[in-house]
Design a protein around this motif. Structure first.
Motif, PDB file in Angstrom:
ATOM      1  N   ASN A 164     -14.250  14.110   9.519  1.00  0.00           N
ATOM      2  CA  ASN A 164     -13.614  12.807   9.290  1.00  0.00           C
ATOM      3  C   ASN A 164     -12.487  12.916   8.267  1.00  0.00           C
ATOM      4  OD1 ASN A 164     -15.384  11.714  11.065  1.00  0.00           O
ATOM      5  ND2 ASN A 164     -16.445  10.381   9.630  1.00  0.00           N
ATOM      6  N   LEU A 165     -12.746  13.648   7.186  1.00  0.00           N
ATOM      7  CA  LEU A 165     -11.728  13.746   6.128  1.00  0.00           C
ATOM      8  C   LEU A 165     -10.507  14.536   6.619  1.00  0.00           C
ATOM      9  CD1 LEU A 165     -13.902  14.359   2.916  1.00  0.00           C
ATOM     10  CD2 LEU A 165     -12.930  12.218   3.758  1.00  0.00           C
ATOM     11  N   ILE A 166     -10.775  15.655   7.289  1.00  0.00           N
ATOM     12  CA  ILE A 166      -9.658  16.475   7.780  1.00  0.00           C
ATOM     13  C   ILE A 166      -8.924  15.737   8.913  1.00  0.00           C
ATOM     14  CG2 ILE A 166      -9.076  18.659   8.940  1.00  0.00           C
ATOM     15  CD1 ILE A 166     -11.280  19.989   7.251  1.00  0.00           C
ATOM     16  N   ARG A 182     -10.480  22.592  -1.318  1.00  0.00           N
ATOM     17  CA  ARG A 182     -10.679  23.353  -2.558  1.00  0.00           C
ATOM     18  C   ARG A 182     -12.039  23.002  -3.151  1.00  0.00           C
ATOM     19  NH1 ARG A 182      -5.714  23.347  -6.167  1.00  0.00           N
ATOM     20  NH2 ARG A 182      -5.788  21.142  -5.674  1.00  0.00           N
ATOM     21  N   PHE A 183     -12.677  23.969  -3.751  1.00  0.00           N
ATOM     22  CA  PHE A 183     -14.004  23.739  -4.346  1.00  0.00           C
ATOM     23  C   PHE A 183     -13.919  23.873  -5.861  1.00  0.00           C
ATOM     24  CE2 PHE A 183     -14.586  25.841  -0.245  1.00  0.00           C
ATOM     25  CZ  PHE A 183     -15.387  24.931   0.415  1.00  0.00           C
ATOM     26  N   THR A 184     -14.653  23.014  -6.564  1.00  0.00           N
ATOM     27  CA  THR A 184     -14.854  23.212  -7.996  1.00  0.00           C
ATOM     28  C   THR A 184     -16.330  22.972  -8.282  1.00  0.00           C
ATOM     29  OG1 THR A 184     -14.117  20.931  -8.291  1.00  0.00           O
ATOM     30  CG2 THR A 184     -12.563  22.633  -8.927  1.00  0.00           C
ATOM     31  N   ARG A 185     -16.792  23.493  -9.401  1.00  0.00           N
ATOM     32  CA  ARG A 185     -18.193  23.264  -9.772  1.00  0.00           C
ATOM     33  C   ARG A 185     -18.232  22.484 -11.059  1.00  0.00           C
ATOM     34  NH1 ARG A 185     -21.227  28.959  -8.762  1.00  0.00           N
ATOM     35  NH2 ARG A 185     -23.014  27.745  -9.465  1.00  0.00           N
ATOM     36  N   ARG A 186     -19.218  21.597 -11.175  1.00  0.00           N
ATOM     37  CA  ARG A 186     -19.344  20.831 -12.408  1.00  0.00           C
ATOM     38  C   ARG A 186     -20.825  20.604 -12.719  1.00  0.00           C
ATOM     39  NH1 ARG A 186     -17.489  14.631 -10.765  1.00  0.00           N
ATOM     40  NH2 ARG A 186     -19.466  14.078  -9.803  1.00  0.00           N
ATOM     41  N   GLU A 196     -12.981  19.200  -2.263  1.00  0.00           N
ATOM     42  CA  GLU A 196     -11.752  18.400  -2.224  1.00  0.00           C
ATOM     43  C   GLU A 196     -11.035  18.641  -0.903  1.00  0.00           C
ATOM     44  OE1 GLU A 196      -9.009  19.453  -5.348  1.00  0.00           O
ATOM     45  OE2 GLU A 196      -7.288  18.736  -4.194  1.00  0.00           O
ATOM     46  N   VAL A 197     -10.669  17.545  -0.238  1.00  0.00           N
ATOM     47  CA  VAL A 197      -9.819  17.659   0.951  1.00  0.00           C
ATOM     48  C   VAL A 197      -8.522  16.933   0.601  1.00  0.00           C
ATOM     49  CG1 VAL A 197      -9.538  17.097   3.398  1.00  0.00           C
ATOM     50  CG2 VAL A 197     -11.798  17.710   2.517  1.00  0.00           C
ATOM     51  N   GLY A 198      -7.456  17.695   0.438  1.00  0.00           N
ATOM     52  CA  GLY A 198      -6.192  17.103  -0.007  1.00  0.00           C
ATOM     53  C   GLY A 198      -5.118  17.183   1.064  1.00  0.00           C
ATOM     54  N   ASP A 199      -4.130  16.302   0.946  1.00  0.00           N
ATOM     55  CA  ASP A 199      -3.019  16.366   1.893  1.00  0.00           C
ATOM     56  C   ASP A 199      -1.731  15.884   1.237  1.00  0.00           C
ATOM     57  OD1 ASP A 199      -2.463  13.454   2.375  1.00  0.00           O
ATOM     58  OD2 ASP A 199      -4.525  13.471   3.124  1.00  0.00           O
ATOM     59  N   THR A 200      -0.608  16.200   1.873  1.00  0.00           N
ATOM     60  CA  THR A 200       0.691  15.762   1.358  1.00  0.00           C
ATOM     61  C   THR A 200       1.169  14.535   2.130  1.00  0.00           C
ATOM     62  OG1 THR A 200       1.777  17.275   2.908  1.00  0.00           O
ATOM     63  CG2 THR A 200       1.349  18.115   0.681  1.00  0.00           C
ATOM     64  N   GLY A 201       0.224  13.729   2.598  1.00  0.00           N
ATOM     65  CA  GLY A 201       0.545  12.581   3.449  1.00  0.00           C
ATOM     66  C   GLY A 201       1.086  11.381   2.698  1.00  0.00           C
ATOM     67  N   ARG A 202       1.008  10.217   3.354  1.00  0.00           N
ATOM     68  CA  ARG A 202       1.672   9.032   2.820  1.00  0.00           C
ATOM     69  C   ARG A 202       0.947   8.410   1.634  1.00  0.00           C
ATOM     70  NH1 ARG A 202       0.453   5.412   8.154  1.00  0.00           N
ATOM     71  NH2 ARG A 202      -0.191   3.616   6.955  1.00  0.00           N
ATOM     72  N   GLY A 203      -0.296   8.799   1.408  1.00  0.00           N
ATOM     73  CA  GLY A 203      -1.012   8.306   0.236  1.00  0.00           C
ATOM     74  C   GLY A 203      -1.565   6.903   0.419  1.00  0.00           C
ATOM     75  N   GLU A 251      -8.468  10.112  -4.837  1.00  0.00           N
ATOM     76  CA  GLU A 251      -7.422  10.001  -5.857  1.00  0.00           C
ATOM     77  C   GLU A 251      -6.111  10.060  -5.103  1.00  0.00           C
ATOM     78  OE1 GLU A 251      -8.024  13.035  -8.823  1.00  0.00           O
ATOM     79  OE2 GLU A 251     -10.062  12.315  -9.255  1.00  0.00           O
ATOM     80  N   SER A 252      -5.333   8.995  -5.223  1.00  0.00           N
ATOM     81  CA  SER A 252      -4.121   8.945  -4.406  1.00  0.00           C
ATOM     82  C   SER A 252      -3.168   7.872  -4.922  1.00  0.00           C
ATOM     83  CB  SER A 252      -4.505   8.635  -2.960  1.00  0.00           C
ATOM     84  OG  SER A 252      -3.364   8.517  -2.152  1.00  0.00           O
ATOM     85  N   GLU A 253      -1.893   8.080  -4.617  1.00  0.00           N
ATOM     86  CA  GLU A 253      -0.891   7.050  -4.864  1.00  0.00           C
ATOM     87  C   GLU A 253       0.013   7.017  -3.660  1.00  0.00           C
ATOM     88  OE1 GLU A 253       1.439   6.999  -8.566  1.00  0.00           O
ATOM     89  OE2 GLU A 253      -0.226   8.155  -9.417  1.00  0.00           O
ATOM     90  N   LEU A 254       0.573   5.858  -3.392  1.00  0.00           N
ATOM     91  CA  LEU A 254       1.455   5.740  -2.232  1.00  0.00           C
ATOM     92  C   LEU A 254       2.595   6.753  -2.330  1.00  0.00           C
ATOM     93  CD1 LEU A 254       2.174   2.064  -1.133  1.00  0.00           C
ATOM     94  CD2 LEU A 254       1.196   3.936   0.186  1.00  0.00           C
ATOM     95  N   GLY A 255       2.801   7.473  -1.269  1.00  0.00           N
ATOM     96  CA  GLY A 255       3.916   8.424  -1.222  1.00  0.00           C
ATOM     97  C   GLY A 255       3.621   9.754  -1.891  1.00  0.00           C
ATOM     98  N   LYS A 256       2.428   9.894  -2.474  1.00  0.00           N
ATOM     99  CA  LYS A 256       2.150  11.132  -3.212  1.00  0.00           C
ATOM    100  C   LYS A 256       0.952  11.900  -2.661  1.00  0.00           C
ATOM    101  CE  LYS A 256       4.294   9.813  -7.522  1.00  0.00           C
ATOM    102  NZ  LYS A 256       4.120   9.534  -8.934  1.00  0.00           N
ATOM    103  N   GLY A 257       0.608  11.664  -1.420  1.00  0.00           N
ATOM    104  CA  GLY A 257      -0.517  12.385  -0.823  1.00  0.00           C
ATOM    105  C   GLY A 257      -1.856  11.835  -1.281  1.00  0.00           C
ATOM    106  N   SER A 258      -2.924  12.381  -0.723  1.00  0.00           N
ATOM    107  CA  SER A 258      -4.269  11.922  -1.073  1.00  0.00           C
ATOM    108  C   SER A 258      -5.158  13.120  -1.342  1.00  0.00           C
ATOM    109  CB  SER A 258      -4.902  11.142   0.087  1.00  0.00           C
ATOM    110  OG  SER A 258      -4.097  10.055   0.434  1.00  0.00           O
ATOM    111  N   ARG A 259      -6.117  12.927  -2.242  1.00  0.00           N
ATOM    112  CA  ARG A 259      -7.138  13.955  -2.450  1.00  0.00           C
ATOM    113  C   ARG A 259      -8.487  13.263  -2.386  1.00  0.00           C
ATOM    114  NH1 ARG A 259      -6.560  17.377  -7.454  1.00  0.00           N
ATOM    115  NH2 ARG A 259      -6.136  15.410  -8.506  1.00  0.00           N
ATOM    116  N   PHE A 260      -9.253  13.577  -1.363  1.00  0.00           N
ATOM    117  CA  PHE A 260     -10.601  13.038  -1.219  1.00  0.00           C
ATOM    118  C   PHE A 260     -11.573  14.053  -1.800  1.00  0.00           C
ATOM    119  CE2 PHE A 260     -10.402   9.180   1.289  1.00  0.00           C
ATOM    120  CZ  PHE A 260      -9.101   9.220   1.776  1.00  0.00           C
TER     121      PHE A 260
END
Lengths: 270, 120
Positions: A164-166, A182-186, A196-203, A251-260
């Motif tokens: 769904n995210l991709i 991308r993976f991080t551990r916390r 994290e599933v990120g993209d350079t899309g419309r945000g 985490e996202s802003e319009l025009g700056k891509g999205s990171r789920f």
């Protein structure tokens, strides 16, 4: 409550009675809404099942034709019949999404947890989406994760979340863009995995960050919207992540891509 | 002699599509739309492969398997067809004796491949 109410037992009693009646009325409304919601869920379930059957027949007939079982087709005919198969398949995917949502809404989803490599699952989902991404000139990369310990989760449900995210990232990223995982551990013992599933899309504007995880919600719900769908993908993703005791956010802003992002416990914490 | 396939399915639309598919693939085809009809067809004729819809108007498709087992008419293989992709119904089908559990609609290439494999 006024001062006179406090000093007058009769007025206090009357007030209490009114409050009790109001509470009862509120409870009745809640019960009625719950009953209606259950009806809606049942309706969605029935209609989805009923839509699936004729669709299965359409797809099977079209496949029989496409495979030339009833005689050879020329290229144009085969392309046209392939269009029926692909369109039917897309419709079927949407119906399945509604069914998955319905099961989640009525708590019918059970997890089958096993221990497995998250990177392998991510790579499988990447591979499945490669052709669709390539059509738009998008790249899907996994940036890290080779050294991760296994996760203890339901791999099919996780594939669904990642799919769904991709899928959304592909849909909302213009040609030539990038999608990454991308993976991080916390956590205190680094026992929680953040995917994290990120993209350079419309945000997505900040005001819509909550909305998109609600069922049937779409930022652009107009009939002329360029991207159609059930509006259930992220609601389902959230449900499936929460069943794993994880959280999902954007985490996202319009025009700056999205990171789920979503979290999962690593094996050590099972 | 070509192998015989019994399609147990309550939707005439799906039955018709499968009938065309299996006939064109060279199999003999028989059909049933209810549990009762399936038991009758499965008992009166030797069936090589049964394609079994789990939700039937007069009961669960799995009842057909039980009845055919009781009267010694089990097909060589039964492929269950279900609209539910959930582990519980999958397990029930396997426990009842289905060789495969396929999610509807099955791509025809996959369906023909499964049938061929179970006939070998």
């Amino acid at each position: 409550m006024s001062m006179s109410d406090r000093s007058d037992p009769a007025a206090l009693k009357k007030r209490l009675k009114t409050l009790e009646a109001q509470t009862k009325e509120a409870q009745r409304t809640v019960d009625e809404l719950k009953a209606r919601d259950a009806l809606k869920t049942q309706f969605l379930s029935n209609i989805s099942h009923d839509l699936r059957t004729p669709l299965a027949a359409i797809i099977t007939h079209a496949e029989i034709l496409r495979e030339g079982m009833l005689g050879d087709l020329n290229t144009k005919q085969r392309d046209s019949v392939s269009g029926i198969v692909n369109g039917g398949q897309q419709l079927l995917d949407m119906i399945d999404e509604i069914l998955t949502y319905v099961r989640g809404a009525s708590d019918q989803v059970t997890l089958v947890r096993t221990t497995f490599s998250i990177t392998e699952v991510v790579d499988q989902v990447r591979l499945l989406n490669q052709a669709l991404a390539a059509k738009k000139g998008l790249t899907i990369e996994r940036l890290n994760g080779d050294d991760l310990p296994p996760v203890y989760a339901d791999s099919d449900k996780l594939k669904h979340v990642l799919g769904n995210l991709i899928g959304n990232a592909i849909k909302f990223t213009p040609e030539g863009g990038r999608i990454w995982i991308r993976f991080t551990r916390r956590g205190r013992n680094a026992d929680e995995l953040v995917v994290e599933v990120g993209d350079t899309g419309r945000g997505i504007s900040r005001g819509n960050h909550e909305l998109i995880f609600r069922e049937f919600a779409q930022v652009d719900a107009s009939p002329s919207r360029p991207h159609h769908g059930t509006g259930l993908g992220l609601a389902i993703a959230r449900k499936l992540v929460e069943l794993h005791y994880g959280t999902i956010w954007v985490e996202s802003e319009l025009g700056k891509g999205s990171r789920f992002f979503f979290t999962l416990p690593l094996t050590a914490t099972k | 002699m070509s192998a015989r396939i019994l399609i147990v399915e309550d939707s005439p639309l799906v039955t018709e599509a499968f009938s065309i598919l299996f006939t064109e693939a060279g199999y003999e085809v028989d059909t049933a739309a209810t549990v009762a009809e399936a038991i009758e067809r499965g008992t009166s004729e030797v069936v090589d492969v049964m394609i079994l819809d789990i939700s039937l108007p007069d009961g669960s498709g799995l009842e057909v398997l039980g009845a055919l087992r009781d009267n010694g008419s089990l097909p060589r293989a039964t492929l269950a067809m279900t609209g539910h992709n959930d582990p519980v119904s999958h397990r029930k089908c396997i426990e009842a004796g289905c060789a495969e559990v396929l999610l509807k609609p099955v791509p025809i290439a996959e369906l023909l491949r499964q049938i061929k494999r179970h006939l070998q």
